[in-house]
Design a protein around this motif. Structure first.
Motif, mmCIF file in Angstrom:
data_model
loop_
_atom_site.group_PDB
_atom_site.id
_atom_site.type_symbol
_atom_site.label_atom_id
_atom_site.label_comp_id
_atom_site.label_asym_id
_atom_site.label_seq_id
_atom_site.Cartn_x
_atom_site.Cartn_y
_atom_site.Cartn_z
ATOM 1 N N THR A 153 55.778 77.900 2.481
ATOM 2 C CA THR A 153 55.226 78.998 3.259
ATOM 3 C C THR A 153 56.161 80.330 3.555
ATOM 4 O O THR A 153 57.367 79.998 2.837
ATOM 5 C CB THR A 153 55.195 78.307 4.831
ATOM 6 O OG1 THR A 153 56.690 78.137 5.369
ATOM 7 C CG2 THR A 153 54.305 77.208 4.676
ATOM 8 N N ARG B 32 51.093 77.030 10.176
ATOM 9 C CA ARG B 32 51.723 77.071 11.508
ATOM 10 C C ARG B 32 50.879 76.938 12.725
ATOM 11 O O ARG B 32 51.248 77.059 13.709
ATOM 12 C CB ARG B 32 52.511 78.596 11.403
ATOM 13 C CG ARG B 32 53.599 78.664 10.485
ATOM 14 C CD ARG B 32 54.519 80.217 11.032
ATOM 15 N NE ARG B 32 53.684 81.317 10.808
ATOM 16 C CZ ARG B 32 53.852 81.802 9.534
ATOM 17 N NH1 ARG B 32 54.683 81.359 8.453
ATOM 18 N NH2 ARG B 32 53.220 82.725 9.413
ATOM 19 N N SER C 267 50.045 80.357 5.150
ATOM 20 C CA SER C 267 51.273 80.094 5.967
ATOM 21 C C SER C 267 51.076 80.108 7.348
ATOM 22 O O SER C 267 51.307 79.392 8.054
ATOM 23 C CB SER C 267 52.386 80.984 5.407
ATOM 24 O OG SER C 267 52.678 80.952 4.134
ATOM 25 N N ASN D 59 56.742 86.316 12.653
ATOM 26 C CA ASN D 59 55.430 85.560 12.339
ATOM 27 C C ASN D 59 54.359 86.074 13.363
ATOM 28 O O ASN D 59 53.431 85.329 13.858
ATOM 29 C CB ASN D 59 55.578 84.022 12.298
ATOM 30 C CG ASN D 59 56.213 83.466 11.251
ATOM 31 O OD1 ASN D 59 56.584 84.288 10.192
ATOM 32 N ND2 ASN D 59 57.032 82.609 11.541
ATOM 33 N N GLN E 238 48.289 79.286 13.482
ATOM 34 C CA GLN E 238 48.167 80.268 14.123
ATOM 35 C C GLN E 238 46.744 80.854 13.985
ATOM 36 O O GLN E 238 46.072 80.317 13.090
ATOM 37 C CB GLN E 238 49.038 81.470 13.593
ATOM 38 C CG GLN E 238 50.483 81.405 13.839
ATOM 39 C CD GLN E 238 51.298 82.695 12.962
ATOM 40 O OE1 GLN E 238 51.461 82.763 11.893
ATOM 41 N NE2 GLN E 238 51.569 83.772 13.999
#
Length: 382
Positions: free
Chosen positions: A335, A39, A35, A364, A41
């Motif tokens: 996610t 995104r 997930s 997050n 990240q």
């Protein structure tokens, strides 16, 4: 420690544009990691698209590395390598030693050498503790142990195995931090844990009269230190000085039962400000709670602490169940989202209760997601 030193263990990660999460995996570790990747990240770039190094990325990389080693999924290793290559030039001006170990490419060794040299010139207190950053004169923070000593240990184990000065220094960094921040039995709201940091010069507004320590126990600071104990013990080669291993095990065995005891008896989670349980505006914080779950379970599994009555594992399991109920969100698109992580905790101002509870809680946040990946990897091995 300064931003470049903080980045020592933070080998940034890259997100290939074709990676999408389509279905929820059975493993929470995989779900959380996939997930975060989906995104974008930890992809080695700032929000403005510029290459960056960050301890958050380094922590996430640790989770991806262990996922790769456990599952054999090359996507995770490629994610690490691609990210490093965004910030390492062909002549190796920046980077890290894990990728060198698995690729043999000289540029990664050159980058690791650059960071190692920075340790030689980094300022220290009169006792020998690394300053947290250049601007925090004579201050040692728990966070810095994780940010620096993992790299220091891995580099020494890989390239300077017989450097006893380095091994003694690594030992000393843990020792000095513990001795200067450990709550004694007569302290107000004593938990037997560690204050966030200390000022050896006693000039900071928050410095105590005795050792210059800060006034509160902040959960994530203790979490960084606890994870560093476990992870550095993992990295120690058999030939490392016996005193290094013995010292770290002694600290761990004093600290980890106190971590267990500080958990909220009802939820199993840990308060943001551990020294102020139940106080108005205090709350259960997700990154610190995940760090404690990871450290407790890994320490027991690897035999670093004896859990004769099973209470350490029981505490970690209870906390993990609370994490799943409270901080994990199914986004409905395959996610997961992550709640409850405070963005920052610092000793740059007052370092008191009101400071900590006034910081923004993010969704997050990678520090929390990465810690949850690590905690889930350990939980899923029970």
């Amino acid at each position: 420690m300064p931003s470049k030193i903080l980045a020592i263990i933070s080998i940034c990660l890259a997100l290939p544009p074709f990676v999408f999460v389509r279905a929820r995996p059975e493993s929470y570790a995989v779900w959380a990691a996939d997930s975060a990747i989906a995104r974008g990240q930890g992809n080695g770039l700032t929000s403005a698209g510029k290459p960056t190094v960050s301890y958050e990325h380094g922590t996430f990389q640790s989770g991806l590395r262990r996922l790769y080693e456990r599952t054999g999924n090359e996507t995770y290793f490629k994610y690490i390598v691609d990210g490093v290559d965004r910030i390492v030039t062909e002549n190796g001006t920046i980077g890290g030693d894990y990728v060198y170990e698995h690729t043999g490419l000289a540029k990664y060794k050159t980058a690791a050498d650059t960071f190692r040299r920075q340790l030689d010139g980094h300022p220290r207190t009169a006792q020998g503790q690394f300053w947290h950053q250049l601007k925090y004169t004579n201050q040692g923070w728990l966070d810095g142990i994780y940010m620096g000593e993992l790299f220091y240990t891995q580099y020494t184990a890989m390239f300077q195995l017989s450097n006893h000065t380095a091994w003694n220094d690594i030992t000393s960094q843990f020792q000095l931090m513990f001795l200067n921040t450990h709550q004694n039995a007569t302290a107000p709201n004593t938990t037997g844990l560690l204050y966030h940091g200390y000022d050896f010069s006693h000039t900071a507004s928050w410095a105590s009269a005795d050792r210059g320590h800060s006034p509160e126990v902040w959960d994530r600071a203790v979490g960084w230190y606890a994870m560093a104990l476990v992870d550095v013990l993992d990295l120690l080669p058999p030939s490392a000085p016996r005193t290094t291993r013995e010292t770290l095990l002694l600290i761990l065995n004093r600290l980890f039962p106190k971590i267990r005891d500080a958990a909220d008896p009802e939820t199993g989670a840990w308060w943001l400000v551990i020294t102020q349980p139940g106080r108005d505006k205090n709350y259960f914080e997700s990154s610190g709670t995940s760090m404690f779950v990871y450290a407790l379970l890994r320490a027991v599994r690897l035999g670093y602490v004896h859990d004769a009555d099973g209470s350490l594992v029981k505490a970690a399991k209870k906390a993990y169940e609370y994490i799943l109920e409270t901080f994990v969100v199914d986004n409905g698109d395959g996610t997961m989202g992550w709640l409850g992580t405070v963005i920052v905790g610092s000793l740059s101002t007052t370092g008191d209760f009101n400071y900590y509870v006034s910081q923004i809680v993010d969704m997050n946040d990678l520090k929390g997601v990465a810690s949850f990946v690590l905690a889930s990897l350990e939980y899923e091995m029970l």
